[in-house]
Design an enzyme around this catalytic site. Structure first.
Site, PDB file in Angstrom:
ATOM      1  N   PRO A  45     -18.323  51.803  -3.574  1.00 54.70           N
ATOM      2  CA  PRO A  45     -17.079  51.291  -3.851  1.00 54.70           C
ATOM      3  C   PRO A  45     -16.691  51.363  -5.294  1.00 54.70           C
ATOM      4  CG  PRO A  45     -18.513  49.700  -2.628  1.00 54.70           C
ATOM      5  CD  PRO A  45     -19.477  51.191  -3.159  1.00 54.70           C
ATOM      6  N   GLU A  46     -15.520  50.808  -5.268  1.00 57.15           N
ATOM      7  CA  GLU A  46     -14.807  51.005  -6.788  1.00 57.15           C
ATOM      8  C   GLU A  46     -15.641  50.058  -7.687  1.00 57.15           C
ATOM      9  OE1 GLU A  46     -10.520  48.971  -8.665  1.00 57.15           O
ATOM     10  OE2 GLU A  46     -11.117  48.692  -6.482  1.00 57.15           O
TER      11      GLU A  46
END
Length: 327
Positions: A45-46
């Site tokens: 993820p980010e």
């Protein structure tokens, strides 16, 4: 001839915020699990390394900042990484050991000038251990602007692989039509969309991008709870009124005609697996190609500035600019 199929893994998890070692340990263990099930591309993820600081205010209000907020930001800065640097070398060793591509959201320290700026970046590591490239988020969203600087067009990165071209944009960059068009023009086949947005409306976004770009879209979000925060931060006033689940996830994979290949995963940690048949990309562009036969360059044109933007240039002995590049 390119391979037609690739198994991908989409990791929905979170490290202990601020804790770089926690993030690296989680990347290693989850990558090994994913590779053990046949994944050739693993997406995180980010801002996974060292974590997305959901809910934190960093002591900022319009016109003022607090000493405690500055300390929080310094703690976050300490957990960030250099690209390239020691952490990307460790990630390269991991990718080489497993024989996989890694795409990981990181918080990157500026290492060219003052080192005082952080960037929300996406790094790409190859199965030979090489750092293949990075993308810096062009516009941090809302309060993110307090902690991250703006990237520029020099990192609109697309990576050529044996199974297709990989690239992407981070979170709400994906609402920027011109940024999407720039990625489509680079021929992206597997479009990564790491995010921190767990709302239902995000699913409409990634399905639209798949239809518009005629590409696979891989959306990767965190599953984060208050337990994802360090013990000495869990009772912080910023989080007092929040639910225990701070981000419910929603990671998903969408095919080039907008149908789910892997449906959204909510309310738990996990790894989504999907086998992508890249022949579907060519098939999908038969009747629509946003930057090809369905474009009208006689009416619409996009100019993309991909030059690295520098505030300081050092003059060499011959009076010429000696430009420095992080990659």
């Amino acid at each position: 001839m390119k391979a037609q199929r690739i198994t991908i893994a989409v990791v929905q998890a979170a490290p202990i915020l601020f804790d770089k070692e926690s993030a690296l340990d989680r990347i290693a263990s989850l990558s090994k699990e994913a590779a053990g099930q046949g994944a050739g591309l693993i997406v995180f993820p980010e801002a996974f390394l060292p974590g997305y600081p959901r809910g934190l205010r960093f002591g900022a209000r319009v016109g003022s900042r607090t000493d405690d907020g500055r300390k929080d930001w310094a703690r976050y800065w300490t957990g960030a990484i250099d690209v390239p640097g020691a952490e990307t070398r460790l990630l390269g060793e991991l990718a080489k050991e497993l024989g996989v591509y890694l795409a990981i959201g990181v918080v990157e320290r500026d290492q060219e000038f003052s080192r005082g700026t952080l960037y929300n970046s996406l790094v790409y590591i190859g199965p030979d251990g090489a750092l293949l490239g990075k993308h810096r988020k062009l516009v941090p969203t809302g309060s993110e602007r307090l902690i991250w600087g703006q990237g520029d067009g020099s990192t609109l990165t697309v990576i050529d692989t044996p199974f297709g071209r990989i690239g992407g944009l981070i979170c709400w960059e994906n609402y920027m039509p011109l940024a999407r068009a720039a990625m489509y023009a680079k021929g992206v086949d597997i479009y990564l969309a790491p995010t921190a947005d767990a709302r239902d409306t995000w699913q409409a976004t990634i399905r639209h991008i798949a239809c518009e770009g005629r590409c696979f879209v891989v959306s990767c979000n965190q599953f984060a709870t208050k337990a994802s925060y360090p013990a000495d931060y869990a009772a912080h006033a910023d989080l007092r009124d929040d639910r225990d689940i701070l981000c419910r996830g929603g990671s998903a994979v969408v095919g080039p005609l907008g149908e789910y290949v892997a449906e959204p995963l909510y309310d738990r940690e996990g790894i989504l697996f999907a086998e992508l048949d890249l022949s579907q990309v060519a098939e999908s562009r038969f009747d629509f190609d946003a930057v090809g036969h369905y474009s009208r360059p006689d009416v619409f044109q996009l100019v993309v500035n991909e030059r690295k933007q520098e505030i300081v240039r050092a003059a060499g002995p011959n009076g010429l600019d000696e430009r420095r590049s992080p990659l």
